[in-house]
Enzyme design. Structure first.
Site, PDB file in Angstrom:
ATOM      1  N   HIS A 152       2.788   0.013  15.302  1.00 12.52           N
ATOM      2  CA  HIS A 152       2.205   1.390  15.681  1.00 12.52           C
ATOM      3  C   HIS A 152       3.055   2.128  16.622  1.00 12.52           C
ATOM      4  O   HIS A 152       3.302   3.353  16.676  1.00 12.52           O
ATOM      5  CB  HIS A 152       0.806   1.427  16.303  1.00 12.52           C
ATOM      6  CG  HIS A 152      -0.195   0.992  15.136  1.00 12.52           C
ATOM      7  ND1 HIS A 152      -0.475  -0.274  14.580  1.00 12.52           N
ATOM      8  CD2 HIS A 152      -0.577   1.684  14.000  1.00 12.52           C
ATOM      9  CE1 HIS A 152      -1.365  -0.202  13.696  1.00 12.52           C
ATOM     10  NE2 HIS A 152      -1.463   1.051  13.296  1.00 12.52           N
ATOM     11  N   GLU A 394      -7.043  -1.491   2.238  1.00 11.33           N
ATOM     12  CA  GLU A 394      -5.850  -2.076   3.128  1.00 11.33           C
ATOM     13  C   GLU A 394      -6.000  -3.529   3.247  1.00 11.33           C
ATOM     14  O   GLU A 394      -5.348  -4.323   4.242  1.00 11.33           O
ATOM     15  CB  GLU A 394      -5.658  -1.436   4.506  1.00 11.33           C
ATOM     16  CG  GLU A 394      -6.817  -1.106   5.293  1.00 11.33           C
ATOM     17  CD  GLU A 394      -6.548  -0.331   6.650  1.00 11.33           C
ATOM     18  OE1 GLU A 394      -5.674  -0.423   6.980  1.00 11.33           O
ATOM     19  OE2 GLU A 394      -7.529  -0.012   7.284  1.00 11.33           O
ATOM     20  N   ASP A 418      -1.238  -2.525   6.491  1.00  8.98           N
ATOM     21  CA  ASP A 418      -2.070  -3.503   6.485  1.00  8.98           C
ATOM     22  C   ASP A 418      -2.210  -4.444   5.251  1.00  8.98           C
ATOM     23  O   ASP A 418      -2.220  -5.507   5.240  1.00  8.98           O
ATOM     24  CB  ASP A 418      -3.615  -3.208   7.008  1.00  8.98           C
ATOM     25  CG  ASP A 418      -3.326  -2.974   8.553  1.00  8.98           C
ATOM     26  OD1 ASP A 418      -2.728  -3.944   9.199  1.00  8.98           O
ATOM     27  OD2 ASP A 418      -4.093  -2.039   9.143  1.00  8.98           O
ATOM     28  N   CYS A 465      -1.755   6.243   2.387  1.00 14.02           N
ATOM     29  CA  CYS A 465      -1.361   6.818   3.882  1.00 14.02           C
ATOM     30  C   CYS A 465      -0.609   5.817   4.665  1.00 14.02           C
ATOM     31  O   CYS A 465      -0.161   6.162   5.854  1.00 14.02           O
ATOM     32  CB  CYS A 465      -2.508   7.426   4.415  1.00 14.02           C
ATOM     33  SG  CYS A 465      -3.739   5.872   4.779  1.00 14.02           S
TER      34      CYS A 465
HETATM   35  C1  PEP Z   1      -2.093   0.991   7.254  1.00 16.86           C
HETATM   36  O1  PEP Z   1      -2.332   0.052   7.509  1.00 16.86           O
HETATM   37  O2  PEP Z   1      -1.239   1.334   6.222  1.00 16.86           O
HETATM   38  C2  PEP Z   1      -2.464   2.398   7.752  1.00 16.86           C
HETATM   39  C3  PEP Z   1      -2.184   3.671   7.456  1.00 16.86           C
HETATM   40  O3  PEP Z   1      -2.914   2.234   8.965  1.00 16.86           O
HETATM   41  P1  PEP Z   1      -2.446   1.646  10.422  1.00 16.86           P
HETATM   42  O4  PEP Z   1      -1.027   1.511  10.282  1.00 16.86           O
HETATM   43  O5  PEP Z   1      -2.790   2.567  11.540  1.00 16.86           O
HETATM   44  O6  PEP Z   1      -3.071   0.413  10.538  1.00 16.86           O
HETATM   45 MG    MG Z   2      -4.162  -0.144   8.747  1.00 18.48          MG
END
Ligand code: PEP
Ligand code: MG
Length: 503
Positions: A152, A394, A418, A465
């Site tokens: 992140h 995910e 994920d 996303c």
């Molecule tokens: C993902 O897991 O692709 C997602 C968009 O959420 P994050 O990256 O915040 O886990």
């Molecule tokens: Mg995620």
């Protein structure tokens, strides 16, 4: 003696900070308002104040921080008891300037950056909460020894449009403070003290890159439409209301993922309903009726906030996180849902739930949502009745259950970060596994395909996303699969639009 020296050095540093603040204030708000920093500096030169502190350190054998605070309290009490308004007001100033000295002594730096000018941040590693709390206006780039490109922190850097390098061989032992450096994230290199020729070459490269960005600007206001007329929604991912301007600047059609947990990571305690309401409302209003998809709290794993008091886990990525926390701690969940529904009266808000693995979870969520709506109705608090509810796909379980899940929700948004991690059983945080973490793996692409098919079969839209959404080598494949929406970091919106228009 050492402690006295430490105090004196801290005073000198605090005075330098005050000089800088004076210069800045002078340029921005004029001499009258800048004077306060001169007054503070004079206090740090006041012999009574200085001698009191030094005497206390030497005679009472206490540390500098304590001596500064005790002396500040004593002086503030004297000022507060004076007749003149002017002198009484100085009580706050002596406390204020003393706090500055204590912060210097304790090594506390506002916004995490010990510099008045923007800098390149070098670190062994950075957690998402450390990154969120830094003063972004002072950061030019991130360079870390560890970290993974799917973490992140890396995602945050991308959403801020800041270059970042991970897994560099730099030594933090070297004193690089104050040196000039070039962060070239295209070629994964950090060049410290570049010579004239290198500098010129890199400045040329920068100019070329800026030119390419300028060319992309021409796509603003244009459709995300293929040459045969298929339209895709291209939305933006954000982590905070402060990212809104970047979304507007890049002409995104909406917000496809607002990672609400960054509000939690940026605060020292649970953000209140009111604080959250304000953040969501600002974004909803700023987007002027365009879709704003806010994801409920996805904390846990690498995203930790101390006040949640989550236990240490053997396998945090597979542990107590995201919707699991919300369902276990309904009070926390309800506070967020109330804030979201209240904000829905001010724009086009949709709510999305992370880390779903079963239909039962969705039913449990919907029950809590109905309770929250009933409460708001009873309190006569306005909210929109048209808030769409969607889930992140995910986990492999969600993919396998997507036919059934689609019957319970209004949309799917595929979290490829994920989904890759859980499909391939590869920790997205593990820097040693980067070469195996392959979002292009057929198992991941087939999962995306299956999710889209099951979503469409049940009449709901499906987007992506995760970071893969901005991978333009796959845009055509996603369109062939029937994707309806791609939500990407704000700076990638126009790049994706360009690619769609070529197809
Ligand atoms: C993902 O897991 O692709 C997602 C968009 O959420 P994050 O990256 O915040 O886990
Ligand atoms: Mg995620």
């Amino acid at each position: 003696e050492e402690e006295v020296k430490r105090f004196q050095a801290a005073c000198e540093k605090a005075k330098k900070q005050l000089d800088n603040l004076y210069d800045k204030a002078l340029a921005n708000v004029g001499e009258e308002h800048a004077m306060i920093f001169e007054v503070h500096k004079l206090m740090l030169e006041d012999l009574d104040y200085l001698e009191d502190i030094e005497k206390m350190i030497q005679e009472d054998k206490i540390n500098a921080e304590y001596a500064v605070q005790a002396t500040a309290d004593k002086f503030a009490a004297v000022f507060a008891s004076m007749d003149s308004d002017y002198m009484r007001a100085r009580a706050t100033d002596v406390q204020d300037v003393s706090k500055r000295v204590i912060r210097v002594l304790a090594g506390i730096v506002e916004g995490g950056i010990d510099s008045e000018d923007p800098v390149i941040v070098l670190a062994d590693d950075l957690t998402p909460s450390e990154t969120v709390q830094m003063d972004k206006s002072k950061i030019l780039a991130f360079v870390t020894q560890h970290g993974s490109s799917n973490s992140h922190t890396a995602i945050l850097a991308r959403s801020m449009n800041l270059p970042s390098l991970i897994q560099t061989q730099l030594s933090l032992e070297d004193d690089l403070d104050g040196h000039m450096a070039i962060v070239d994230s295209f070629h994964n290199q950090l060049i410290v003290d570049p010579d004239e020729a290198t500098l010129a070459t890199m400045q040329d490269a920068l100019k070329k890159w800026r030119h390419e960005l300028e060319l992309l600007q021409e796509l603003k206001g244009k459709e995300n439409e293929t040459t045969d007329g298929r339209k895709i929604n291209v939305y933006a991912n954000i982590g905070n209301s402060s990212d809104l301007q970047k979304v507007l600047d890049n002409d995104a059609g909406g917000i496809g993922l607002f990672r609400s947990e960054f509000i939690y990571l940026g605060s020292k305690d649970y953000p209140t309903e009111e604080e959250q309401f304000t953040a969501y409302r600002v974004v909803a209003e700023g987007m002027k009726g365009k879709k704003v998809i806010i994801r409920t709290l996805d904390i846990g794993a690498d995203k930790q906030a101390d006040y949640f008091k989550l236990a240490q886990e053997e396998n945090p990525a597979m542990g107590f996180r995201a919707i699991r926390i919300c369902l276990e701690r309904p009070a926390v969940f309800k506070t967020q849902l109330r804030a979201l529904y209240r904000a829905s009266a001010f724009g086009n808000i949709s709510i999305m739930f992370p880390m779903i693995i079963s239909v039962q979870e969705v039913l449990d969520i919907k029950k809590i949502v109905e309770e929250v709506k009933a409460e708001l109705r009873a309190e006569n608090i306005p909210f929109s009745e048209d808030v769409e509810l969607g889930i992140m796909i995910e986990t492999p379980a969600a993919v396998m259950m997507s036919d059934e899940l689609a019957k319970e929700v209004d949309f799917f948004s595929i979290g490829t970060n994920d989904l890759t991690q859980y499909t391939l059983a590869i920790d997205r945080q593990n820097q040693n596994l980067e070469r195996f973490y392959d979002s292009h793996h057929p198992a991941v692409l087939r999962s995306i395909q299956k999710t889209i098919e099951n979503g469409h079969k049940n009449g709901i839209w499906v987007g992506i996303c995760g970071e893969l959404g901005s991978d333009t080598t796959l845009t055509k494949e996603f369109i062939d699969m029937g994707i309806d929406e791609l939500s990407v970091s704000p700076s990638a919106v126009l790049k994706v639009r360009k690619r769609i228009r070529e197809i």
